[in-house]
Design a protein around this motif. Structure first.
Motif, PDB file in Angstrom:
ATOM      1  N   PRO A   1       0.798  -1.227   0.000  1.00  0.00           N
ATOM      2  CA  PRO A   1       0.000   0.000   0.000  1.00  0.00           C
ATOM      3  C   PRO A   1       0.832   1.278   0.000  1.00  0.00           C
ATOM      4  CG  PRO A   1      -0.120  -1.075   2.139  1.00  0.00           C
ATOM      5  CD  PRO A   1       0.633  -1.997   1.223  1.00  0.00           C
ATOM      6  N   ASP A   2       2.084   1.189   0.415  1.00  0.00           N
ATOM      7  CA  ASP A   2       2.935   2.387   0.444  1.00  0.00           C
ATOM      8  C   ASP A   2       3.575   2.682  -0.910  1.00  0.00           C
ATOM      9  OD1 ASP A   2       2.458   2.850   3.186  1.00  0.00           O
ATOM     10  OD2 ASP A   2       4.029   1.416   3.726  1.00  0.00           O
ATOM     11  N   THR A   3       3.954   1.634  -1.646  1.00  0.00           N
ATOM     12  CA  THR A   3       4.673   1.828  -2.909  1.00  0.00           C
ATOM     13  C   THR A   3       3.841   1.506  -4.146  1.00  0.00           C
ATOM     14  OG1 THR A   3       5.515  -0.427  -2.932  1.00  0.00           O
ATOM     15  CG2 THR A   3       6.860   1.242  -1.800  1.00  0.00           C
ATOM     16  N   GLY A   4       2.768   0.736  -3.978  1.00  0.00           N
ATOM     17  CA  GLY A   4       1.962   0.309  -5.118  1.00  0.00           C
ATOM     18  C   GLY A   4       2.565  -0.862  -5.877  1.00  0.00           C
ATOM     19  N   VAL A   5       3.642  -1.434  -5.372  1.00  0.00           N
ATOM     20  CA  VAL A   5       4.326  -2.540  -6.053  1.00  0.00           C
ATOM     21  C   VAL A   5       3.566  -3.848  -5.819  1.00  0.00           C
ATOM     22  CG1 VAL A   5       6.419  -3.965  -6.061  1.00  0.00           C
ATOM     23  CG2 VAL A   5       6.602  -1.474  -6.017  1.00  0.00           C
ATOM     24  N   VAL A   6       3.361  -4.590  -6.929  1.00  0.00           N
ATOM     25  CA  VAL A   6       2.717  -5.904  -6.871  1.00  0.00           C
ATOM     26  C   VAL A   6       3.700  -6.920  -7.447  1.00  0.00           C
ATOM     27  CG1 VAL A   6       0.730  -7.295  -7.550  1.00  0.00           C
ATOM     28  CG2 VAL A   6       0.477  -4.818  -7.303  1.00  0.00           C
ATOM     29  N   PRO A   7       4.207  -7.856  -6.627  1.00  0.00           N
ATOM     30  CA  PRO A   7       5.132  -8.867  -7.143  1.00  0.00           C
ATOM     31  C   PRO A   7       4.412  -9.903  -8.013  1.00  0.00           C
ATOM     32  CG  PRO A   7       4.932  -9.032  -4.746  1.00  0.00           C
ATOM     33  CD  PRO A   7       4.035  -7.945  -5.198  1.00  0.00           C
TER      34      PRO A   7
ATOM     35  N   CYS B   1       6.363 -15.517 -13.434  1.00  0.00           N
ATOM     36  CA  CYS B   1       5.976 -16.200 -14.670  1.00  0.00           C
ATOM     37  C   CYS B   1       5.551 -17.630 -14.340  1.00  0.00           C
ATOM     38  CB  CYS B   1       7.139 -16.204 -15.660  1.00  0.00           C
ATOM     39  SG  CYS B   1       6.794 -17.159 -17.166  1.00  0.00           S
ATOM     40  N   MET B   2       4.450 -18.053 -14.905  1.00  0.00           N
ATOM     41  CA  MET B   2       3.930 -19.381 -14.622  1.00  0.00           C
ATOM     42  C   MET B   2       4.699 -20.473 -15.369  1.00  0.00           C
ATOM     43  SD  MET B   2      -0.177 -18.630 -14.158  1.00  0.00           S
ATOM     44  CE  MET B   2      -0.525 -18.679 -15.871  1.00  0.00           C
ATOM     45  N   ILE B   3       5.580 -20.114 -16.295  1.00  0.00           N
ATOM     46  CA  ILE B   3       6.376 -21.123 -17.010  1.00  0.00           C
ATOM     47  C   ILE B   3       7.826 -21.115 -16.539  1.00  0.00           C
ATOM     48  CG2 ILE B   3       7.337 -21.797 -19.248  1.00  0.00           C
ATOM     49  CD1 ILE B   3       4.686 -21.150 -20.512  1.00  0.00           C
ATOM     50  N   CYS B   4       8.515 -19.983 -16.664  1.00  0.00           N
ATOM     51  CA  CYS B   4       9.953 -19.984 -16.354  1.00  0.00           C
ATOM     52  C   CYS B   4      10.277 -19.540 -14.926  1.00  0.00           C
ATOM     53  CB  CYS B   4      10.718 -19.121 -17.356  1.00  0.00           C
ATOM     54  SG  CYS B   4      10.491 -17.340 -17.156  1.00  0.00           S
ATOM     55  N   GLY B   5       9.312 -18.970 -14.226  1.00  0.00           N
ATOM     56  CA  GLY B   5       9.505 -18.611 -12.830  1.00  0.00           C
ATOM     57  C   GLY B   5      10.181 -17.275 -12.580  1.00  0.00           C
ATOM     58  N   VAL B   6      10.503 -16.518 -13.636  1.00  0.00           N
ATOM     59  CA  VAL B   6      11.131 -15.216 -13.440  1.00  0.00           C
ATOM     60  C   VAL B   6      10.176 -14.314 -12.640  1.00  0.00           C
ATOM     61  CG1 VAL B   6      10.337 -14.084 -15.579  1.00  0.00           C
ATOM     62  CG2 VAL B   6      12.500 -13.421 -14.560  1.00  0.00           C
ATOM     63  N   GLU B   7      10.747 -13.484 -11.791  1.00  0.00           N
ATOM     64  CA  GLU B   7       9.942 -12.592 -10.966  1.00  0.00           C
ATOM     65  C   GLU B   7      10.072 -11.165 -11.459  1.00  0.00           C
ATOM     66  OE1 GLU B   7      10.974 -13.244  -6.886  1.00  0.00           O
ATOM     67  OE2 GLU B   7      10.428 -15.364  -6.989  1.00  0.00           O
ATOM     68  N   ARG B   8       8.972 -10.412 -11.383  1.00  0.00           N
ATOM     69  CA  ARG B   8       8.956  -9.021 -11.816  1.00  0.00           C
ATOM     70  C   ARG B   8       7.926  -8.271 -10.998  1.00  0.00           C
ATOM     71  NH1 ARG B   8       7.588  -6.302 -17.684  1.00  0.00           N
ATOM     72  NH2 ARG B   8       7.723  -4.201 -16.874  1.00  0.00           N
ATOM     73  N   ASP B   9       8.210  -7.016 -10.711  1.00  0.00           N
ATOM     74  CA  ASP B   9       7.264  -6.170  -9.995  1.00  0.00           C
ATOM     75  C   ASP B   9       6.556  -5.233 -10.967  1.00  0.00           C
ATOM     76  OD1 ASP B   9       8.035  -7.253  -7.567  1.00  0.00           O
ATOM     77  OD2 ASP B   9       9.478  -5.662  -7.137  1.00  0.00           O
ATOM     78  N   PHE B  10       5.272  -5.039 -10.736  1.00  0.00           N
ATOM     79  CA  PHE B  10       4.492  -4.060 -11.478  1.00  0.00           C
ATOM     80  C   PHE B  10       3.954  -3.048 -10.473  1.00  0.00           C
ATOM     81  CE2 PHE B  10       4.235  -7.840 -14.149  1.00  0.00           C
ATOM     82  CZ  PHE B  10       4.493  -7.320 -15.410  1.00  0.00           C
ATOM     83  N   LYS B  11       3.763  -1.814 -10.914  1.00  0.00           N
ATOM     84  CA  LYS B  11       3.202  -0.792 -10.028  1.00  0.00           C
ATOM     85  C   LYS B  11       1.737  -0.570 -10.358  1.00  0.00           C
ATOM     86  CE  LYS B  11       5.460   2.325  -7.955  1.00  0.00           C
ATOM     87  NZ  LYS B  11       6.131   3.526  -7.507  1.00  0.00           N
ATOM     88  N   TRP B  12       0.910  -0.667  -9.332  1.00  0.00           N
ATOM     89  CA  TRP B  12      -0.514  -0.348  -9.368  1.00  0.00           C
ATOM     90  C   TRP B  12      -1.333  -1.256 -10.270  1.00  0.00           C
ATOM     91  CZ3 TRP B  12      -0.901   2.380  -5.250  1.00  0.00           C
ATOM     92  CH2 TRP B  12       0.057   3.335  -4.922  1.00  0.00           C
ATOM     93  N   VAL B  13      -0.798  -2.433 -10.658  1.00  0.00           N
ATOM     94  CA  VAL B  13      -1.577  -3.357 -11.484  1.00  0.00           C
ATOM     95  C   VAL B  13      -1.254  -4.794 -11.085  1.00  0.00           C
ATOM     96  CG1 VAL B  13       0.102  -3.489 -13.379  1.00  0.00           C
ATOM     97  CG2 VAL B  13      -2.302  -3.890 -13.847  1.00  0.00           C
ATOM     98  N   SER B  14      -2.269  -5.641 -11.174  1.00  0.00           N
ATOM     99  CA  SER B  14      -2.143  -7.046 -10.831  1.00  0.00           C
ATOM    100  C   SER B  14      -2.672  -7.876 -11.999  1.00  0.00           C
ATOM    101  CB  SER B  14      -2.955  -7.325  -9.564  1.00  0.00           C
ATOM    102  OG  SER B  14      -2.846  -8.671  -9.182  1.00  0.00           O
ATOM    103  N   TYR B  15      -1.844  -8.796 -12.491  1.00  0.00           N
ATOM    104  CA  TYR B  15      -2.235  -9.673 -13.605  1.00  0.00           C
ATOM    105  C   TYR B  15      -2.503 -11.071 -13.095  1.00  0.00           C
ATOM    106  CZ  TYR B  15      -0.627  -6.007 -16.721  1.00  0.00           C
ATOM    107  OH  TYR B  15      -0.470  -4.820 -17.378  1.00  0.00           O
ATOM    108  N   PRO B  16      -3.424 -11.801 -13.730  1.00  0.00           N
ATOM    109  CA  PRO B  16      -4.304 -11.333 -14.793  1.00  0.00           C
ATOM    110  C   PRO B  16      -5.346 -10.377 -14.228  1.00  0.00           C
ATOM    111  CG  PRO B  16      -4.918 -13.566 -14.174  1.00  0.00           C
ATOM    112  CD  PRO B  16      -3.687 -13.199 -13.379  1.00  0.00           C
TER     113      PRO B  16
END
Length: 69
Positions: free
Chosen positions: A33-39, A42-57
Motif C-alpha cells: 500500500p505504500d509503494t503500489g508494487v505488486v510482485p 511467470c507461470m512457465i519460467c519462474g522469473v519474478e517481476r514487480d508491477f506498479k498499481w496493477v495485478s495480472y491477470p
C-alpha cells in the motif's frame, strides 16, 4: 453531467513474460500500500517481476461492438 449507460463485455488481460516470451505473469502477493508494487511470477519460467498499481491477470471491459487490441 448525467450518467450514461452502454452494454459492455468483460475481457481477460494477461502480461506475457518478457524473459521467456511464453508464460503469463501472475501476481504472487498483495500490493504494497505504500509503494503500489505488486510482485509477479511467470507461470512457465519462474522469473519474478514487480508491477506498479496493477495485478495480472486482470479484467477490463470493452463495448459490445469493440474489438480487443
Amino acid at each position: 453531467m448525467p450518467e450514461i449507460k452502454r452494454p459492455v463485455k468483460p475481457i481477460e488481460v494477461n502480461y506475457v513474460c518478457d524473459q521467456c516470451g511464453h508464460g503469463m505473469m501472475k501476481s504472487v502477493a498483495a500490493m504494497d500500500p505504500d509503494t503500489g508494487v505488486v510482485p509477479h511470477k511467470c507461470m512457465i519460467c519462474g522469473v519474478e517481476r514487480d508491477f506498479k498499481w496493477v495485478s495480472y491477470p486482470k479484467i477490463d471491459y470493452i463495448g459490445i461492438d469493440e474489438t480487443p487490441h
